[in-house]
Scaffold this motif. Structure first.
Motif, PDB file in Angstrom:
ATOM      1  N   ALA A  21       0.855  -1.203   0.000  1.00  0.00           N
ATOM      2  CA  ALA A  21       0.000   0.000   0.000  1.00  0.00           C
ATOM      3  C   ALA A  21       0.884   1.243   0.000  1.00  0.00           C
ATOM      4  CB  ALA A  21      -0.934   0.011   1.194  1.00  0.00           C
ATOM      5  N   ALA A  22       1.949   1.188   0.826  1.00  0.00           N
ATOM      6  CA  ALA A  22       2.858   2.330   0.914  1.00  0.00           C
ATOM      7  C   ALA A  22       3.652   2.492  -0.384  1.00  0.00           C
ATOM      8  CB  ALA A  22       3.805   2.142   2.099  1.00  0.00           C
ATOM      9  N   PHE A  23       4.206   1.375  -0.895  1.00  0.00           N
ATOM     10  CA  PHE A  23       5.051   1.465  -2.085  1.00  0.00           C
ATOM     11  C   PHE A  23       4.242   1.918  -3.310  1.00  0.00           C
ATOM     12  CE2 PHE A  23       7.498  -0.200  -5.680  1.00  0.00           C
ATOM     13  CZ  PHE A  23       8.729   0.381  -5.402  1.00  0.00           C
ATOM     14  N   VAL A  24       3.075   1.291  -3.478  1.00  0.00           N
ATOM     15  CA  VAL A  24       2.210   1.644  -4.617  1.00  0.00           C
ATOM     16  C   VAL A  24       1.702   3.083  -4.458  1.00  0.00           C
ATOM     17  CG1 VAL A  24      -0.025   1.109  -5.697  1.00  0.00           C
ATOM     18  CG2 VAL A  24       1.544  -0.750  -5.106  1.00  0.00           C
ATOM     19  N   GLY A  25       1.347   3.439  -3.208  1.00  0.00           N
ATOM     20  CA  GLY A  25       0.881   4.800  -2.931  1.00  0.00           C
ATOM     21  C   GLY A  25       1.956   5.830  -3.254  1.00  0.00           C
ATOM     22  N   TRP A  26       3.223   5.441  -3.008  1.00  0.00           N
ATOM     23  CA  TRP A  26       4.347   6.352  -3.299  1.00  0.00           C
ATOM     24  C   TRP A  26       4.434   6.665  -4.788  1.00  0.00           C
ATOM     25  CZ3 TRP A  26       9.030   4.392  -5.724  1.00  0.00           C
ATOM     26  CH2 TRP A  26      10.033   5.370  -5.881  1.00  0.00           C
ATOM     27  N   TYR A  27       4.444   5.624  -5.630  1.00  0.00           N
ATOM     28  CA  TYR A  27       4.616   5.936  -7.064  1.00  0.00           C
ATOM     29  C   TYR A  27       3.346   6.475  -7.698  1.00  0.00           C
ATOM     30  CZ  TYR A  27       3.257   0.963  -8.196  1.00  0.00           C
ATOM     31  OH  TYR A  27       2.641  -0.267  -8.314  1.00  0.00           O
ATOM     32  N   ASN A  28       2.193   6.257  -6.996  1.00  0.00           N
ATOM     33  CA  ASN A  28       0.919   6.747  -7.525  1.00  0.00           C
ATOM     34  C   ASN A  28       0.486   8.076  -6.894  1.00  0.00           C
ATOM     35  OD1 ASN A  28      -0.439   5.311  -9.603  1.00  0.00           O
ATOM     36  ND2 ASN A  28      -0.802   3.595  -8.216  1.00  0.00           N
ATOM     37  N   GLY A  29       1.309   8.619  -5.985  1.00  0.00           N
ATOM     38  CA  GLY A  29       1.016   9.947  -5.438  1.00  0.00           C
ATOM     39  C   GLY A  29      -0.081  10.007  -4.391  1.00  0.00           C
ATOM     40  N   HIS A  30      -0.280   8.925  -3.610  1.00  0.00           N
ATOM     41  CA  HIS A  30      -1.258   9.006  -2.511  1.00  0.00           C
ATOM     42  C   HIS A  30      -0.661   9.868  -1.394  1.00  0.00           C
ATOM     43  CE1 HIS A  30      -3.919   8.056   0.764  1.00  0.00           C
ATOM     44  NE2 HIS A  30      -4.702   7.354  -0.046  1.00  0.00           N
ATOM     45  N   PRO A  31      -1.415  10.879  -0.921  1.00  0.00           N
ATOM     46  CA  PRO A  31      -0.846  11.793   0.077  1.00  0.00           C
ATOM     47  C   PRO A  31      -0.286  11.096   1.327  1.00  0.00           C
ATOM     48  CG  PRO A  31      -2.948  12.639  -0.700  1.00  0.00           C
ATOM     49  CD  PRO A  31      -2.779  11.277  -1.323  1.00  0.00           C
ATOM     50  N   ASP A  32      -0.822   9.936   1.696  1.00  0.00           N
ATOM     51  CA  ASP A  32      -0.314   9.251   2.899  1.00  0.00           C
ATOM     52  C   ASP A  32       1.110   8.723   2.701  1.00  0.00           C
ATOM     53  OD1 ASP A  32      -2.769   9.681   3.983  1.00  0.00           O
ATOM     54  OD2 ASP A  32      -3.416   7.581   4.020  1.00  0.00           O
ATOM     55  N   PHE A  33       1.529   8.523   1.450  1.00  0.00           N
ATOM     56  CA  PHE A  33       2.797   7.820   1.218  1.00  0.00           C
ATOM     57  C   PHE A  33       3.768   8.581   0.314  1.00  0.00           C
ATOM     58  CE2 PHE A  33      -0.610   4.635   1.768  1.00  0.00           C
ATOM     59  CZ  PHE A  33      -0.225   4.191   3.026  1.00  0.00           C
ATOM     60  N   ALA A  34       3.433   9.822  -0.029  1.00  0.00           N
ATOM     61  CA  ALA A  34       4.262  10.565  -0.979  1.00  0.00           C
ATOM     62  C   ALA A  34       5.692  10.715  -0.471  1.00  0.00           C
ATOM     63  CB  ALA A  34       3.641  11.926  -1.246  1.00  0.00           C
ATOM     64  N   GLY A  35       5.884  10.753   0.845  1.00  0.00           N
ATOM     65  CA  GLY A  35       7.226  10.963   1.397  1.00  0.00           C
ATOM     66  C   GLY A  35       7.974   9.677   1.685  1.00  0.00           C
ATOM     67  N   LEU A  36       7.556   8.561   1.131  1.00  0.00           N
ATOM     68  CA  LEU A  36       8.129   7.255   1.520  1.00  0.00           C
ATOM     69  C   LEU A  36       9.630   7.151   1.245  1.00  0.00           C
ATOM     70  CD1 LEU A  36       7.367   4.350   2.532  1.00  0.00           C
ATOM     71  CD2 LEU A  36       7.358   3.683   0.125  1.00  0.00           C
ATOM     72  N   ASP A  37      10.084   7.533   0.088  1.00  0.00           N
ATOM     73  CA  ASP A  37      11.497   7.462  -0.270  1.00  0.00           C
ATOM     74  C   ASP A  37      12.093   6.062  -0.064  1.00  0.00           C
ATOM     75  OD1 ASP A  37      13.868   8.434  -1.161  1.00  0.00           O
ATOM     76  OD2 ASP A  37      14.493   9.307   0.755  1.00  0.00           O
ATOM     77  N   PRO A  38      11.606   5.047  -0.780  1.00  0.00           N
ATOM     78  CA  PRO A  38      12.099   3.681  -0.564  1.00  0.00           C
ATOM     79  C   PRO A  38      13.550   3.534  -1.003  1.00  0.00           C
ATOM     80  CG  PRO A  38      10.691   3.777  -2.503  1.00  0.00           C
ATOM     81  CD  PRO A  38      10.625   5.134  -1.866  1.00  0.00           C
TER      82      PRO A  38
END
Ligand SMILES: Cc1cc2nc3c(=O)[nH]c(=O)nc-3n(C[C@H](O)[C@H](O)[C@H](O)COP(=O)(O)OP(=O)(O)OC[C@H]3O[C@@H](n4cnc5c(N)ncnc54)[C@H](O)[C@@H]3O)c2cc1C
Length: 433
Positions: A120-137
């Motif tokens: 959820a976090a990784f997919v949210g990161w590349y898809n621009g979900h506000p909860d995960f935009a700052g993930l920086d994997p």
């Protein structure tokens, strides 16, 4: 006039609204409430950015959204901003379509190390979900492990493997594209506890892997049952397994490898302060096709672990919850008097976008039977507006979303349909608020 609140504007929410419109005609007012200022749930933030034809399903939802008796009420979280009991006071029926946005936890030692992320976090990161935009994997190691044998694992592996040119026409967020372009990852291990005949991957998505510009999929034919056994599989599954078998004869002359590792059960993550390797136990299948460990272990060297092992619906205060299955407790969509659920919040995280349609239509029938068109007297949306105003919550209407959408299109890089805003603050700023 009946008033219905649908909480969540993903596929399940929109199919339910469409069904209610068909049943009630003009005798219903529907408020589609979403915690984000942008609609469409996982169509925007889950479905892969390089699968624009699938994302195009939003056009059908847009038609529903633009009808006079459906109102989008974005930027309003049920739980933090308004309670379910409050909604029940205001509307004849409340339908929870909140999806299953939380990762099922990877429950092995070391899973809390930096570099272990849920899908959820990784997919949210590349898809621009506000909860995960700052993930920086971390993409700075040669190896990555993707745990799971479903389509989400395939999406993650493919996104890690693609070149910049292969993202042309996609709406992957710019920051993720830059990071992926600079990635050092060369081997993507896709780990499944069971064998090729037990995958949950669909043929179209698997077939794509054979045509990547800089990556090649790899399988070990020793993991496969005799080819004659494929005849017993249902046709879709047989196609998928045929793709997998065909991977064995592809030339291995590309810079990256997607390595399918079957009968592989992650047991431990190891590393000094961050992931350095995943310890995996070989499994075998029992007669009833469960996987059991054999005691034989090996290490997969990797700096990133993405677990794609399923999702859960977050509980909402006052709503009965089925902890084992991670969804609202319900009997075929009915939670209690005037309270219903649809989509992933009802069934758990299974099925395709289309699976949510019959689900929404079935619950709409139940609402219609319980609340016939003539009758009502609830305050509906006007009551919600009063409540939100008193709490200082400023909702985002559908026409506001359309302005956000236009602003995203205006700043898109060449060939991309949009450059998404990745924080709620940016979305609201685009409205000049
Ligand atoms: C990574 C990934 C890729 C996928 N790719 C495909 C694909 O290619 N093809 C396919 O057919 N299916 C795909 N799916 C499945 C598909 O996305 C789901 O079937 C579908 O989105 C489920 O719909 P839903 O409406 O139940 O939930 P969601 O789409 O998750 O929508 C839930 C909505 O509820 C809102 N919400 C949540 N909590 C609250 C709250 N408390 N208050 C207010 N609003 C709230 C959310 O913001 C969201 O808008 C994919 C799923 C994932 C995870």
């Amino acid at each position: 006039m009946r008033h219905v609140a649908i909480v969540g504007s993903g596929p399940a929410g929109y199919y339910t609204a469409e069904a209610l419109q068909k049943l009630y005609g003009d005798e219903v007012q529907i408020d589609m409430i979403d915690r984000l200022p942008v609609p469409y749930g996982l169509i925007r933030s889950g479905v892969a950015p390089d699968h624009q034809s699938i994302k195009a399903v939003y056009k059908r939802y847009e038609k529903v959204a633009l009808t006079p008796n459906v109102r989008f009420v974005g930027n309003v979280g049920i739980g933090p901003d308004v309670g379910v009991e409050e909604l029940k006071e205001l509307y004849d029926a409340v339908i929870l379509a909140t999806g299953a946005p939380n990762d099922r936890p990877l429950d092995i030692p070391g899973a809390d190390l930096a570099g272990v992320v849920g899908s959820a976090a990784f997919v949210g990161w590349y898809n621009g979900h506000p909860d995960f935009a700052g993930l920086d994997p971390p993409l700075d190691s040669a190896g990555a492990a993707v745990i799971g044998n479903g389509n989400v694992a395939l999406d993650v592996a493919r996104i890690l493997a693609k070149t910049r040119a292969e993202f042309a026409g996609s709406d992957i967020v710019g920051r993720a594209l830059e990071a992926l372009e600079a990635s050092a990852i060369r081997t993507i291990h896709v780990l499944g506890r069971r064998g090729p005949h037990q995958i949950a991957m669909t043929p179209k998505e698997l077939g794509e892997l054979a045509h990547l510009e800089a990556a090649v999929p790899r399988v070990d034919l020793a993991d496969f049952p005799p080819e004659a056994d494929d005849a017993l599989l249902e046709p879709g599954m047989r196609k998928s397994v045929t793709h997998l078998r065909d991977f064995a004869s592809l030339p291995g002359d590309k810079a990256k490898v997607i390595d399918f590792d079957f009968f592989a059960m992650p047991v431990r993550v190891e590393g000094e302060g961050r992931v350095e390797r995943l310890i995996v136990e070989r499994t075998r299948l029992t007669e009833d096709l469960r996987s059991v460990g054999t005691g034989e272990t090996y290490a997969v060297e990797c700096g990133l672990v993405v677990s794609c092992i399923g999702y859960q619906t977050p509980p909402i205060e006052g709503v009965p919850y089925e902890h084992g299955r991670g969804r609202f407790a319900n009997a075929e969509g009915v939670i209690g008097d005037g309270l219903y659920c649809v989509g992933w919040a009802r069934r758990g995280p299974t099925g395709t976008i289309g699976t949510n349609r019959p689900d929404g239509f079935e619950v709409a029938d139940k609402v219609f039977a319980a609340f016939p068109p003539k009758g009502g007297g609830k305050a509906g949306g006007a009551g919600l507006d009063t409540l939100l105003h008193a709490r200082g919550v400023e909702p985002v209407a559908f026409r506001d979303w359309q302005r956000i959408e236009a602003a995203e299109a205006a700043r898109a890089r060449e060939g991309s349909p949009r450059e998404k805003f990745t924080s709620i603050a940016e979305m609201i700023a685009a409205l000049g608020r």
